[in-house]
Write a protein that holds these residues in place. Sequence first.
Motif, PDB file in Angstrom:
ATOM      1  N   GLY A   1      -8.590   4.637   3.007  1.00  0.00           N
ATOM      2  CA  GLY A   1      -7.881   4.395   1.823  1.00  0.00           C
ATOM      3  C   GLY A   1      -7.657   2.763   1.837  1.00  0.00           C
TER       4      GLY A   1
ATOM      5  N   TYR B   1       0.824  -1.137  -0.041  1.00  0.00           N
ATOM      6  CA  TYR B   1       0.003  -0.015  -0.071  1.00  0.00           C
ATOM      7  C   TYR B   1       0.840   1.348  -0.050  1.00  0.00           C
TER       8      TYR B   1
ATOM      9  N   VAL C   1      -6.643   8.681   3.815  1.00  0.00           N
ATOM     10  CA  VAL C   1      -6.100   9.145   2.960  1.00  0.00           C
ATOM     11  C   VAL C   1      -6.980  10.468   2.527  1.00  0.00           C
TER      12      VAL C   1
ATOM     13  N   ALA D   1      -9.047  11.871  -0.512  1.00  0.00           N
ATOM     14  CA  ALA D   1      -9.584  11.151  -1.838  1.00  0.00           C
ATOM     15  C   ALA D   1      -9.223  10.094  -2.294  1.00  0.00           C
ATOM     16  N   GLY D   2      -8.976   9.208  -1.530  1.00  0.00           N
ATOM     17  CA  GLY D   2      -8.694   7.651  -1.966  1.00  0.00           C
ATOM     18  C   GLY D   2      -7.458   7.544  -2.749  1.00  0.00           C
ATOM     19  N   ASP D   3      -6.438   8.617  -2.253  1.00  0.00           N
ATOM     20  CA  ASP D   3      -5.254   8.636  -3.003  1.00  0.00           C
ATOM     21  C   ASP D   3      -4.094   8.114  -1.783  1.00  0.00           C
ATOM     22  N   PRO D   4      -3.460   6.778  -2.086  1.00  0.00           N
ATOM     23  CA  PRO D   4      -2.609   6.290  -1.143  1.00  0.00           C
ATOM     24  C   PRO D   4      -1.243   7.361  -0.908  1.00  0.00           C
ATOM     25  N   ALA D   5      -0.925   8.085  -1.837  1.00  0.00           N
ATOM     26  CA  ALA D   5       0.128   8.942  -1.804  1.00  0.00           C
ATOM     27  C   ALA D   5      -0.182  10.289  -0.912  1.00  0.00           C
ATOM     28  N   GLN D   6      -1.467  10.400  -0.508  1.00  0.00           N
ATOM     29  CA  GLN D   6      -1.768  11.658   0.547  1.00  0.00           C
ATOM     30  C   GLN D   6      -2.121  11.170   1.702  1.00  0.00           C
TER      31      GLN D   6
ATOM     32  N   SER E   1     -14.321   8.105   0.867  1.00  0.00           N
ATOM     33  CA  SER E   1     -13.202   7.805   0.066  1.00  0.00           C
ATOM     34  C   SER E   1     -11.836   8.216   0.811  1.00  0.00           C
TER      35      SER E   1
END
Length: 432
Positions: A347, A176, A361, A363-368, A344
């Motif tokens: 995550g 992840y 996270v 908006a569903g973004d693993p990088a955020q 959302s």
Amino acid sequence: MTSNEEWKRRREAAVPRGVGTAHPGIFAERAKNAEIWDVEGHRFIDFASGIAVTNLGHAHPDLVAAATGQIDRFIHVCFQVTPYEPYVALAERLNALAPGSTPKKTIFLSTGAEAVENAVKIARVATGRPGVIAFSGGFHGRTMMGMALTGKVAPYKIGFGPFPSDIYHVPFPAPYLGVSEAESLAAIEMLFRADVDPARVGAILLEPVQGEGGFYPVSSNFMRELRALCDRHGILLIVDEVQTGFARTGRMFATEHFGVEPDLMTAAKSIAGGFPLAAVIGKADIMDAVHPGGLGGTYGGSPVACAAGLAVLDVIERDALCARADWIGERIAARVGRLAQHDSGIGDIRALGAMSAIELVIAGDPAQPDPARTSAVVGEARARGLLLLQCGVRGNVIRFLPPLTIEEAILDEALDILADSLAETVTLGVAA
């Protein structure tokens, strides 16, 4: 009646600020199973379990009876002076329960960090090699060796160095977070080429499910590959089961999920249901490598704690708590999974038995990662009567550690509070 605020002022005056507290405004007055009442009479559902310690809940009658029965006999004589039955009896049972068919032996200590320290000592003597490889995100204690092995700087390492030498870190496999198993294993091979001869490495240490790091589990394939790598190079595999042991993951030890036999295993936290006790359980020939007098400690294997530890094993077996841990984890994952369909910010959902967590996270973004909302959920839940713990290398994971004995109605009440707390804070992640 004293107040939380009064005790908070006294705490700030008497206790150094370096002792962090997840819920500093609550002072516990009493507790029963999965509930805690503070000094003002407020009730909280406990989804922390003293950081995975009270797997059998607070004040379990069998533990109370075992401890008080031992107190009536004697409290302390020191096992290294005059040994006693509860120490030997608990060692025998753990040796039989430890994964793998190789004969085992066990030493008892007082804390998880002390267990890790002693596992390293044993590995160094048994192999004649000083090097130890650990993983990023791992947590292994606050002693000097524990901090050196821990793979997270803040807040554990800041300002405390220098640390013991011959300690190396590689990335922990967490898909992840963008780290594959292949990349983690390749990092070890690169370490052997760039930094340390494998013939100088005595042990590789890891948590089968990272605790403070964010509840990331390894896979069976990774553990088998790691076992094979250790065998190729004559390296001992140490599995840190301090947080994962004693039915928390649906097995007595999490390592049982992965089909490998470690050389050494550390245990603590829930081993005695709240009494200070820790252990190193290992292959007998490895454990016997250390000379007499090289291992021990004044309070290690307290007779009261060992008596409680025997009761813990009895209750886990009698009440089928491994199966109940699976049921708890499935119930949490199912409820949070339904919430994630409309949120959302959830995550990822992770659960191995009752060792479960969600990662928040934007908006569903693993990088955020969304540590701000994570903190807000923990605070909102506390205000509604549910105690949660925040963790993760990015500070955006909420871990769920209810007692394995939690009543079904109270579990559902806690999940309702979690749902309301997530709903109350959902706009934080959206706005970010």
